[in-house]
Motif scaffolding. Structure first.
Motif, PDB file in Angstrom:
ATOM      1  N   VAL A  28       3.019   7.336   9.549  1.00 24.55           N
ATOM      2  CA  VAL A  28       1.582   7.480   9.801  1.00 24.55           C
ATOM      3  C   VAL A  28       1.260   8.938  10.122  1.00 24.55           C
ATOM      4  O   VAL A  28       0.306   9.505   9.579  1.00 24.55           O
ATOM      5  CB  VAL A  28       1.119   6.554  10.958  1.00 24.55           C
ATOM      6  CG1 VAL A  28      -0.277   6.922  11.435  1.00 24.55           C
ATOM      7  CG2 VAL A  28       1.153   5.100  10.526  1.00 24.55           C
ATOM      8  N   LEU A  29       2.044   9.544  11.006  1.00 23.41           N
ATOM      9  CA  LEU A  29       1.802  10.942  11.375  1.00 23.41           C
ATOM     10  C   LEU A  29       1.983  11.877  10.184  1.00 23.41           C
ATOM     11  O   LEU A  29       1.193  12.813   9.984  1.00 23.41           O
ATOM     12  CB  LEU A  29       2.725  11.354  12.518  1.00 23.41           C
ATOM     13  CG  LEU A  29       2.457  10.665  13.852  1.00 23.41           C
ATOM     14  CD1 LEU A  29       3.498  11.073  14.874  1.00 23.41           C
ATOM     15  CD2 LEU A  29       1.051  10.970  14.339  1.00 23.41           C
ATOM     16  N   TYR A  30       3.017  11.632   9.380  1.00 25.06           N
ATOM     17  CA  TYR A  30       3.251  12.441   8.185  1.00 25.06           C
ATOM     18  C   TYR A  30       2.074  12.317   7.210  1.00 25.06           C
ATOM     19  O   TYR A  30       1.588  13.307   6.669  1.00 25.06           O
ATOM     20  CB  TYR A  30       4.559  12.013   7.519  1.00 25.06           C
ATOM     21  CG  TYR A  30       4.860  12.742   6.247  1.00 25.06           C
ATOM     22  CD1 TYR A  30       5.324  14.049   6.271  1.00 25.06           C
ATOM     23  CD2 TYR A  30       4.683  12.128   5.009  1.00 25.06           C
ATOM     24  CE1 TYR A  30       5.599  14.733   5.100  1.00 25.06           C
ATOM     25  CE2 TYR A  30       4.958  12.802   3.840  1.00 25.06           C
ATOM     26  CZ  TYR A  30       5.416  14.110   3.890  1.00 25.06           C
ATOM     27  OH  TYR A  30       5.674  14.779   2.733  1.00 25.06           O
ATOM     28  N   SER A  31       1.602  11.102   6.996  1.00 25.55           N
ATOM     29  CA  SER A  31       0.475  10.878   6.088  1.00 25.55           C
ATOM     30  C   SER A  31      -0.798  11.506   6.645  1.00 25.55           C
ATOM     31  O   SER A  31      -1.593  12.083   5.901  1.00 25.55           O
ATOM     32  CB  SER A  31       0.256   9.380   5.878  1.00 25.55           C
ATOM     33  OG  SER A  31       1.386   8.787   5.304  1.00 25.55           O
ATOM     34  N   LEU A  32      -0.986  11.391   7.951  1.00 27.87           N
ATOM     35  CA  LEU A  32      -2.164  11.978   8.584  1.00 27.87           C
ATOM     36  C   LEU A  32      -2.148  13.493   8.456  1.00 27.87           C
ATOM     37  O   LEU A  32      -3.187  14.107   8.187  1.00 27.87           O
ATOM     38  CB  LEU A  32      -2.224  11.559  10.057  1.00 27.87           C
ATOM     39  CG  LEU A  32      -3.456  12.006  10.830  1.00 27.87           C
ATOM     40  CD1 LEU A  32      -4.724  11.433  10.206  1.00 27.87           C
ATOM     41  CD2 LEU A  32      -3.343  11.557  12.282  1.00 27.87           C
ATOM     42  N   TRP A  33      -0.971  14.101   8.607  1.00 24.19           N
ATOM     43  CA  TRP A  33      -0.841  15.548   8.431  1.00 24.19           C
ATOM     44  C   TRP A  33      -1.294  15.944   7.023  1.00 24.19           C
ATOM     45  O   TRP A  33      -2.017  16.927   6.848  1.00 24.19           O
ATOM     46  CB  TRP A  33       0.606  15.961   8.685  1.00 24.19           C
ATOM     47  CG  TRP A  33       0.906  17.387   8.357  1.00 24.19           C
ATOM     48  CD1 TRP A  33       0.508  18.494   9.056  1.00 24.19           C
ATOM     49  CD2 TRP A  33       1.643  17.862   7.242  1.00 24.19           C
ATOM     50  NE1 TRP A  33       0.971  19.629   8.436  1.00 24.19           N
ATOM     51  CE2 TRP A  33       1.667  19.276   7.321  1.00 24.19           C
ATOM     52  CE3 TRP A  33       2.291  17.238   6.182  1.00 24.19           C
ATOM     53  CZ2 TRP A  33       2.317  20.055   6.378  1.00 24.19           C
ATOM     54  CZ3 TRP A  33       2.939  18.028   5.250  1.00 24.19           C
ATOM     55  CH2 TRP A  33       2.942  19.413   5.354  1.00 24.19           C
ATOM     56  N   GLY A  34      -0.877  15.179   6.024  1.00 23.05           N
ATOM     57  CA  GLY A  34      -1.290  15.451   4.652  1.00 23.05           C
ATOM     58  C   GLY A  34      -2.781  15.282   4.446  1.00 23.05           C
ATOM     59  O   GLY A  34      -3.416  16.072   3.738  1.00 23.05           O
ATOM     60  N   LEU A  76       0.825  -1.203   0.000  1.00 20.92           N
ATOM     61  CA  LEU A  76       0.000   0.000   0.000  1.00 20.92           C
ATOM     62  C   LEU A  76       0.865   1.261   0.000  1.00 20.92           C
ATOM     63  O   LEU A  76       0.603   2.214  -0.743  1.00 20.92           O
ATOM     64  CB  LEU A  76      -0.941   0.007   1.203  1.00 20.92           C
ATOM     65  CG  LEU A  76      -2.126  -0.944   1.133  1.00 20.92           C
ATOM     66  CD1 LEU A  76      -2.854  -0.988   2.471  1.00 20.92           C
ATOM     67  CD2 LEU A  76      -3.077  -0.550   0.025  1.00 20.92           C
ATOM     68  N   VAL A  77       1.903   1.258   0.840  1.00 25.76           N
ATOM     69  CA  VAL A  77       2.801   2.419   0.871  1.00 25.76           C
ATOM     70  C   VAL A  77       3.493   2.586  -0.479  1.00 25.76           C
ATOM     71  O   VAL A  77       3.553   3.689  -1.031  1.00 25.76           O
ATOM     72  CB  VAL A  77       3.838   2.291   2.015  1.00 25.76           C
ATOM     73  CG1 VAL A  77       4.892   3.373   1.906  1.00 25.76           C
ATOM     74  CG2 VAL A  77       3.142   2.362   3.370  1.00 25.76           C
ATOM     75  N   LEU A  78       4.009   1.507  -1.027  1.00 21.55           N
ATOM     76  CA  LEU A  78       4.691   1.590  -2.318  1.00 21.55           C
ATOM     77  C   LEU A  78       3.746   2.009  -3.438  1.00 21.55           C
ATOM     78  O   LEU A  78       4.129   2.763  -4.336  1.00 21.55           O
ATOM     79  CB  LEU A  78       5.360   0.255  -2.648  1.00 21.55           C
ATOM     80  CG  LEU A  78       6.551  -0.118  -1.762  1.00 21.55           C
ATOM     81  CD1 LEU A  78       7.020  -1.526  -2.071  1.00 21.55           C
ATOM     82  CD2 LEU A  78       7.672   0.886  -1.909  1.00 21.55           C
ATOM     83  N   ARG A 126      -2.350   9.743  -0.414  1.00 18.52           N
ATOM     84  CA  ARG A 126      -2.231   9.952   1.035  1.00 18.52           C
ATOM     85  C   ARG A 126      -2.949   8.859   1.812  1.00 18.52           C
ATOM     86  O   ARG A 126      -2.456   8.395   2.834  1.00 18.52           O
ATOM     87  CB  ARG A 126      -2.769  11.326   1.407  1.00 18.52           C
ATOM     88  CG  ARG A 126      -1.873  12.427   0.914  1.00 18.52           C
ATOM     89  CD  ARG A 126      -2.405  13.796   1.314  1.00 18.52           C
ATOM     90  NE  ARG A 126      -1.607  14.811   0.678  1.00 18.52           N
ATOM     91  CZ  ARG A 126      -2.050  15.653  -0.235  1.00 18.52           C
ATOM     92  NH1 ARG A 126      -3.305  15.616  -0.631  1.00 18.52           N
ATOM     93  NH2 ARG A 126      -1.240  16.547  -0.766  1.00 18.52           N
ATOM     94  N   TRP A 127      -4.126   8.451   1.340  1.00 22.22           N
ATOM     95  CA  TRP A 127      -4.861   7.379   2.017  1.00 22.22           C
ATOM     96  C   TRP A 127      -4.102   6.055   1.949  1.00 22.22           C
ATOM     97  O   TRP A 127      -4.015   5.335   2.952  1.00 22.22           O
ATOM     98  CB  TRP A 127      -6.270   7.215   1.431  1.00 22.22           C
ATOM     99  CG  TRP A 127      -7.259   8.130   2.062  1.00 22.22           C
ATOM    100  CD1 TRP A 127      -7.868   9.203   1.483  1.00 22.22           C
ATOM    101  CD2 TRP A 127      -7.740   8.095   3.403  1.00 22.22           C
ATOM    102  NE1 TRP A 127      -8.689   9.823   2.396  1.00 22.22           N
ATOM    103  CE2 TRP A 127      -8.640   9.160   3.574  1.00 22.22           C
ATOM    104  CE3 TRP A 127      -7.500   7.241   4.470  1.00 22.22           C
ATOM    105  CZ2 TRP A 127      -9.300   9.400   4.780  1.00 22.22           C
ATOM    106  CZ3 TRP A 127      -8.158   7.489   5.684  1.00 22.22           C
ATOM    107  CH2 TRP A 127      -9.046   8.551   5.821  1.00 22.22           C
TER     108      TRP A 127
END
Length: 82
Positions: free
Chosen positions: A60-66, A12-14, A30-31
């Motif tokens: 996770v925090l970086y993605s959540l910020w986005g 999923l990340v890739l 981002r999701w």
């Protein structure tokens, strides 16, 4: 079960970084990044792999910020909201 969770999270990340024809809109990327990193972080906590917890947790925090910035209609990293 744990290996499939790790592989799903990593894929999923890739997938959030795939360029070109398969590219997603910024919100979709981002999701995918958030969900994949969350799976990796959860598995790392269960296995007490603290280095991976730190790495995946930060992602996770970086993605959540986005995601929060996107939800508020603010551009992130020079990109317009999708």
């Amino acid at each position: 079960m744990s290996m499939s969770l790790q592989l799903t999270g990593a894929l999923l990340v890739l997938a959030s970084f795939v360029p070109g024809r398969w590219a997603l809109r910024p919100a979709g990327r981002r999701w995918l990044s958030f969900l994949g990193a969350s799976l990796l972080a959860i598995d790392a906590v269960a296995r007490e792999q603290w280095g991976i917890v730190l790495l995946a947790g930060a992602w996770v925090l970086y993605s959540l910020w986005g995601l929060v910035a996107w939800a508020r209609g603010r551009p992130v990293g020079g990109q317009e909201p999708a």
